[in-house]
Design an enzyme around this catalytic site. Structure first.
Site, short mmCIF file in Angstrom:
data_model
loop_
_atom_site.label_atom_id
_atom_site.label_comp_id
_atom_site.label_asym_id
_atom_site.label_seq_id
_atom_site.Cartn_x
_atom_site.Cartn_y
_atom_site.Cartn_z
N HIS A 37 6.99 -26.85 2.87
CA HIS A 37 5.97 -25.81 2.65
C HIS A 37 4.68 -26.44 2.10
O HIS A 37 3.57 -26.05 2.48
CB HIS A 37 6.45 -24.78 1.62
N LYS A 149 9.55 -26.91 12.16
CA LYS A 149 11.00 -26.82 11.88
C LYS A 149 11.55 -25.53 12.52
O LYS A 149 12.63 -25.52 13.10
CB LYS A 149 11.20 -26.81 10.36
#
Ligand code: PAF
Length: 279
Positions: A37, A149
């Site tokens: 993140h 991802k």
């Protein structure tokens, strides 16, 4: 960093950013932040003047029996990380700011949502597309950042943005991995030490398969052998292990670029997903 939970103050803060001429970058998350993140935040900071991160554990993208209740929630720690990374505003809406009383609208992206995780998690991508469309309308960013991802999610969001005339940039950010190759994921926190050690078998088998496919090996045989190897390495179920076109996600029986290998497999109570390019 401002932490905002209601739409009115969000709109006021965003109006101030716009008055200052800031390019606004949005990083949508469900919290439980990790280095993957923070890579999104870093990219957003490089490309924008004001980064807005959101944290909302979106109930509509969890199916029955999935981990909505167990999903890690650690807002204070997440907020500290975001603030240290220079995020200007954390949008952490209360549930009624996203799904007001009587909420009845659903965004569903056909075709591209059907296979891979869409097949294993019915309704999941409707929940994702709906909440992301809402976040886009609430924040109206100049660019939004998503990890590769969740490559199918990224492809669905790109399709939705084209179809529904969201004009801002959708930026895909490469997957961040641990040294043994395991892709970072909030769900890695569920793994025991032994499962964590075994989990690296997934990306390692994918790397070996990608190399063999690019070298001209027979796709079906390589996929079968790799799946068997994964099942012999601590995983007990494979949802999919497939070669697909990287743009439209069509299944590839024969290698042709652009191609990507996609996998989802279960270890203990945890379902891990991953994807890598094949070239
Ligand atoms: O990738 C995620 O964390 C979520 O699916 C997203 C995009 C924040 C929507 O809830």
């Amino acid at each position: 960093m401002q932490i905002v939970r209601q739409l009115d103050p969000l709109r006021d803060a965003l109006a101030d950013f716009r008055k200052s001429g800031f390019k606004i970058g949005l990083v949508p998350t469900m919290g439980a932040l990790h280095a993957g993140h923070m890579r999104l935040v870093e990219m957003a900071s490089e490309q924008c003047d004001a980064v807005v991160a959101s944290i909302f554990v979106n109930p509509t993208q969890f199916g029955e029996g999935e981990d909505l209740d167990a999903y890690p929630r650690q807002e204070a720690a997440d907020a500290a990380l975001l603030e240290a990374a220079g995020v200007k505003l954390l949008w952490a809406p209360t549930a009624d700011q996203v799904y007001p009383d009587g909420y009845a609208t659903n965004v569903s992206v056909g075709g591209i949502s059907d296979g891979l995780c869409g097949a294993a998690r019915p309704g999941h991508f409707d929940g994702v597309a709906t909440v992301v469309a809402k976040l886009f309308n609430q924040v109206r960013p100049d660019a939004a950042f998503f990890g590769e991802k969740d490559y199918q999610q990224l492809a669905i969001i790109r399709r939705m943005a084209r179809d529904l005339d969201f004009l801002h940039d959708i930026v895909g950010v490469p997957t961040v991995r641990d040294p043994d190759g395991l892709a970072l994921s909030s769900r890695n926190a569920y793994l025991t030490a032994e499962q964590r050690a075994n989990a690296a078998a997934l990306p390692q088998a994918m790397q070996a398969a990608a190399k063999a496919i690019a070298a001209g090996g027979k796709v079906a045989t390589i996929l079968e052998d790799s799946a068997a190897h994964i099942l012999g390495s601590g995983f007990h179920k494979i949802d999919y292990f497939e070669l697909r076109n990287a743009d439209n996600l069509a299944v590839l029986d024969v290698f042709a670029e652009p191609a990507r290998l996609f996998a989802a497999a279960h270890i203990g109570k945890t379902r891990l997903i991953d994807n890598i390019p094949v070239s």
